[in-house]
Design an enzyme around this catalytic site. Structure first.
Site, PDB file in Angstrom:
ATOM      1  N   CYS A 111     111.317  15.561   9.316  1.00 18.45           N
ATOM      2  CA  CYS A 111     110.540  16.606   8.640  1.00 18.45           C
ATOM      3  C   CYS A 111     111.415  17.747   8.156  1.00 18.45           C
ATOM      4  O   CYS A 111     111.098  18.388   7.148  1.00 18.45           O
ATOM      5  CB  CYS A 111     109.461  17.142   9.582  1.00 18.45           C
ATOM      6  SG  CYS A 111     110.062  17.981  11.067  1.00 18.45           S
ATOM      7  N   HIS A 153     107.102  20.283  14.853  1.00 19.13           N
ATOM      8  CA  HIS A 153     107.047  19.552  13.597  1.00 19.13           C
ATOM      9  C   HIS A 153     106.846  20.519  12.428  1.00 19.13           C
ATOM     10  O   HIS A 153     106.080  21.485  12.523  1.00 19.13           O
ATOM     11  CB  HIS A 153     105.907  18.538  13.646  1.00 19.13           C
ATOM     12  CG  HIS A 153     105.728  17.743  12.405  1.00 19.13           C
ATOM     13  ND1 HIS A 153     106.722  16.972  11.851  1.00 19.13           N
ATOM     14  CD2 HIS A 153     104.653  17.604  11.574  1.00 19.13           C
ATOM     15  CE1 HIS A 153     106.287  16.385  10.762  1.00 19.13           C
ATOM     16  NE2 HIS A 153     105.036  16.755  10.564  1.00 19.13           N
ATOM     17  N   ASP A 203     102.260  16.125   4.228  1.00 20.79           N
ATOM     18  CA  ASP A 203     103.283  15.767   5.213  1.00 20.79           C
ATOM     19  C   ASP A 203     103.980  14.479   4.807  1.00 20.79           C
ATOM     20  O   ASP A 203     103.417  13.391   4.907  1.00 20.79           O
ATOM     21  CB  ASP A 203     102.643  15.597   6.592  1.00 20.79           C
ATOM     22  CG  ASP A 203     103.663  15.557   7.726  1.00 20.79           C
ATOM     23  OD1 ASP A 203     104.870  15.402   7.437  1.00 20.79           O
ATOM     24  OD2 ASP A 203     103.256  15.694   8.891  1.00 20.79           O
TER      25      ASP A 203
END
Length: 268
Positions: free
Chosen positions: A72, A110, A125
């Protein structure tokens, strides 16, 4: 090095740079996931753990243009920049997973994105190993369905204010939490504590025999995730899980996930 046109071409967008509308966001989101893998090795820990102060041009070269993917902290960071350049109203969000809380003890773990389109908030995402949503999710109380899977946002109050659990279930599985987050805009430096803890964790981690593998790939109707020796494949909401014992097969599956070359015996 960062180049909007090259980025769009890399993830399969043909023609001129698009405008910031919802249909385009859906297309870019899924194309990004299908083109670039989640690849924890792409994090580049050889030179230390860098989650906050990163060279975005180098990440763009290796993770995007060379197709190495990342986590991420590379993929969502670069996608955030792309959406900003295209005129989307975006902000960073932080989420926590059960495993992350166990390893690092912080809810700012995250990194993902909130986009506002025509007054509605959407979760974006492209940097989660999966299984998770293939297209943006509307921030609402309704159950949303994508490719055979259902998603819902469950709100709860705690000492830090309202938290939201993103939950998912397949065709025959129960609801399970993907991650928990707050609708609070974040800045890059908010992940500094995680960076420090990750450095300490990485420094003491011992080499393993594949147990540290974490990579994922998105398909037109689902995803595949290899975590250690556990392979989870989701196709049209139907899940199949197995343990990969053979070392040679494990290496083939890693290659298939990172390159996008399907392995009929393992991923079909």
């Amino acid at each position: 090095m960062f180049d909007v046109d090259a980025y769009l071409q890399r993830i399969g967008w043909a023609g001129q740079a698009p405008g910031p509308d919802l249909d385009t966001l859906r297309t870019l989101h899924k194309q990004h996931l299908m083109t670039l893998p989640y690849n924890v090795e792409g994090q580049g820990f050889a030179n230390g753990v860098h989650l906050v102060d990163v060279d975005e041009d180098e990440v763009f070269r290796a993770g995007i243009m060379e197709g190495l993917g990342g986590t991420c902290f590379q993929l969502n960071r670069l996608f955030f920049r792309l959406l900003s350049e295209l005129g989307y109203e975006v902000s960073l969000l932080a989420a926590s997973t059960a495993e992350g809380r166990e390893n690092f003890g912080t809810e700012i773990e995250h990194m993902f994105i909130r986009a506002v389109v025509d007054g509605e908030q959407w979760l974006v995402d492209v940097g989660y190993p999966g299984p998770s949503y293939l297209e943006p999710l509307r921030v609402s109380d309704e159950v949303q369905t994508q490719y055979g899977c259902q998603y819902r946002l469950v709100r709860k109050d705690d000492e830090g204010g309202e938290a939201i659990a993103l939950q998912r279930r397949g065709r025959v599985t129960r609801w399970g939490t993907v991650y928990t987050f707050r609708l609070q805009a974040r800045q890059w430096h908010d992940w500094k504590e995680l960076e420090d803890r990750a450095r300490a964790h990485h420094a003491t981690a011992a080499p393993d025999d594949g147990q540290g593998t974490l990579c994922g790939r998105t398909f037109a109707d689902g995803q595949a995730v290899l975590k250690g020796r556990r392979l989870l494949v989701v196709r049209d909401g139907r899940e199949r899980v197995r343990t990969v014992v053979d070392d040679a097969e494990h290496r083939r599956l890693v290659t298939a996930l990172l390159t996008g070359d399907p392995d009929p015996a393992g991923l079909a």
